[in-house]
Structure formats: C-alpha cells, structure tokens
Design a protein around this motif. Structure first.
Motif, short mmCIF file in Angstrom:
data_model
loop_
_atom_site.label_atom_id
_atom_site.label_comp_id
_atom_site.label_asym_id
_atom_site.label_seq_id
_atom_site.Cartn_x
_atom_site.Cartn_y
_atom_site.Cartn_z
N LYS A 1 0.85 -1.27 -0.10
CA LYS A 1 0.06 -0.03 0.06
C LYS A 1 0.84 1.28 -0.14
O LYS A 1 0.77 2.05 0.77
N LEU A 2 1.69 1.43 -0.99
CA LEU A 2 2.55 2.59 -1.21
C LEU A 2 1.84 3.77 -1.89
O LEU A 2 1.00 3.56 -2.64
N PRO A 3 2.12 4.83 -1.22
CA PRO A 3 1.26 6.22 -1.85
C PRO A 3 1.93 6.56 -3.18
O PRO A 3 3.09 6.35 -3.55
N PHE A 4 1.00 6.60 -4.13
CA PHE A 4 1.14 6.97 -5.67
C PHE A 4 0.35 7.88 -6.13
O PHE A 4 -0.87 7.49 -6.19
N GLY A 5 0.76 8.96 -6.01
CA GLY A 5 -0.32 10.16 -6.39
C GLY A 5 -1.39 10.24 -5.30
O GLY A 5 -1.25 10.26 -4.05
N ALA A 6 -2.79 9.99 -5.86
CA ALA A 6 -3.94 9.93 -4.97
C ALA A 6 -4.32 8.88 -4.72
O ALA A 6 -5.18 8.55 -3.84
N LYS A 7 -3.42 7.78 -4.94
CA LYS A 7 -4.12 6.25 -4.64
C LYS A 7 -2.79 5.60 -4.10
O LYS A 7 -1.68 6.02 -3.93
N GLU A 8 -3.07 4.42 -4.08
CA GLU A 8 -2.03 3.33 -3.12
C GLU A 8 -1.96 2.44 -4.25
O GLU A 8 -3.02 1.94 -4.87
N ILE A 9 -0.50 1.86 -4.31
CA ILE A 9 -0.43 0.85 -5.20
C ILE A 9 0.60 -0.23 -4.35
O ILE A 9 1.17 0.14 -3.45
N SER A 10 0.62 -1.50 -4.99
CA SER A 10 1.51 -2.50 -4.33
C SER A 10 2.97 -2.61 -5.01
O SER A 10 3.04 -2.09 -6.19
N PHE A 11 3.94 -2.55 -4.12
CA PHE A 11 5.31 -2.85 -4.69
C PHE A 11 5.26 -4.11 -5.60
O PHE A 11 6.34 -4.01 -6.43
N PHE A 12 4.47 -4.94 -5.46
CA PHE A 12 4.51 -6.35 -6.44
C PHE A 12 3.35 -6.31 -7.36
O PHE A 12 2.07 -5.55 -7.11
N GLU A 13 3.50 -6.98 -8.31
CA GLU A 13 2.25 -7.28 -9.35
C GLU A 13 1.30 -8.33 -8.63
O GLU A 13 1.73 -9.21 -7.70
N THR A 14 0.13 -7.63 -8.71
CA THR A 14 -0.87 -8.31 -8.07
C THR A 14 -1.78 -9.21 -8.82
O THR A 14 -2.66 -10.12 -8.40
N THR A 15 -1.74 -9.21 -10.18
CA THR A 15 -2.48 -9.96 -11.21
C THR A 15 -1.72 -10.56 -12.10
O THR A 15 -0.56 -10.18 -12.60
N GLY A 16 -2.19 -11.60 -13.03
CA GLY A 16 -1.32 -12.01 -14.32
C GLY A 16 -0.35 -12.78 -13.98
O GLY A 16 -0.07 -13.40 -12.51
#
Length: 181
Positions: free
Chosen positions: A95-110
């Motif tokens: 749950k890393l801050p990225f602009g106005a949202k949070e993203i994972s450091f890891f790929e989460t799908t595929g």
C-alpha cells in the motif's frame, strides 16, 4: 538463534548461528570460524551473552556495488555511529502512496503476480533460465505463502528443491540447508 540474510530474489543466502544455538544443530562440517558466501567471508558464529544482549544490536554491512552482506557484527548501541534502519511490516509494501491512490510494490495479477514491479533480469534470464528451469530466475519477489503471493521464494536453483528451499516454510527450509532445529 540464527541470523538469516537473503536477497529478495532468493539468492546470496547466508545463515549464521549465534551462541544461543547448540552446535549439535549445525549442518555437518560447519565452520564456526568463517563461511564463504558468494565471494564474501562471513563469520561462522556470532557470540551473544544473554545478560547483555539487550544493549547490543546486530550490524549488517552491505557491499555498495552488489548489495551482498559483507560483514555481520554485534555492537553496543553506544558504538553504532550511524542511524539504524527502522523495520516496517511487509504489508506496507502493498500500500505505497502513488499520487492520489495506493499501489503495491508487487504485481498483483497476471503471470507476474508476486514479483516486484519492473524487476526484470534479462542477463539472468539469458544465462541461467535454461538450466535453472525458471524463466524468472533472479527476479525480486514477494515473501509469503506462494498460494497467496503468486511467487515461490525458493533459495536453491535446483528446480527439484524449490519447494524444500522455500523460506516461507522456515522449518523445511532450514532442514533443506542442513540445520537440525
């Protein structure tokens, strides 16, 4: 009882016992003097006196060019002349801050689920994937149960030993590497 270091790809593993572990638990032919780990000579044993342990910290020195562990010390807090690195839970990487949202450091799908975003290793793929039987050999990955993360955190390049050398199942991992705990 053990200090275990490994890169996030599963490579450059070192396991160093402390004096709190009985020597009967060591792998056969273990040298308490030193151990060679990919060109680095590390201690084969770290002495820890229980009554003073709370006043000491492990100091792990990392080589700047390769990020390999080059020295492990145990120093009194008063001897440490630099800022200790704070530890954070792995969950914060999801749950890393990225602009106005949070993203994972890891790929989460595929097909890359569980691997660090953009952690491609073209040289490892070219030179090692064919004999290690892993197209993603050397790529940095998430640490956790592979059913959840999507990536097995193996520490042996022998494809038949991937499951046994997976660090997530630490007891089996230690057994694979010869430790009797």
């Amino acid at each position: 009882v053990l200090l275990t270091n490994v890169h996030t790809c599963g490579c450059y593993l070192s396991i160093t016992p402390t004096s709190n572990l009985s020597s009967e638990s060591y792998p056969p032919k273990w040298s308490i003097g030193s151990q060679e780990v990919y060109g680095e000579s590390l201690s084969g044993l770290i002495t820890v006196e229980s009554e003073t342990a709370k006043n000491y910290r492990f100091v792990i020195r990392v080589r700047s060019e390769t990020h390999r562990v080059m020295q492990i010390d145990r120093l009194a807090e008063s001897e440490i002349g630099f800022q200790p690195v704070p530890l954070s839970p792995m969950a914060e990487l999801r749950k890393l801050p990225f602009g106005a949202k949070e993203i994972s450091f890891f790929e989460t799908t595929g097909s890359r689920k569980g691997y660090v975003r953009n952690s491609f290793k073209p040289y490892e793929r070219l030179l090692m994937s064919w004999w290690s039987m892993d197209w993603r050999v050397g790529e940095d990955k998430d640490f956790g149960p592979s059913e959840k993360t999507g990536a097995l955190f193996y520490t042996s390049l022998k494809f038949w030993a991937w499951e046994r050398s997976d660090m997530w199942n630490f007891a089996e991992f230690l057994d694979y590497w010869g430790w009797d705990l």
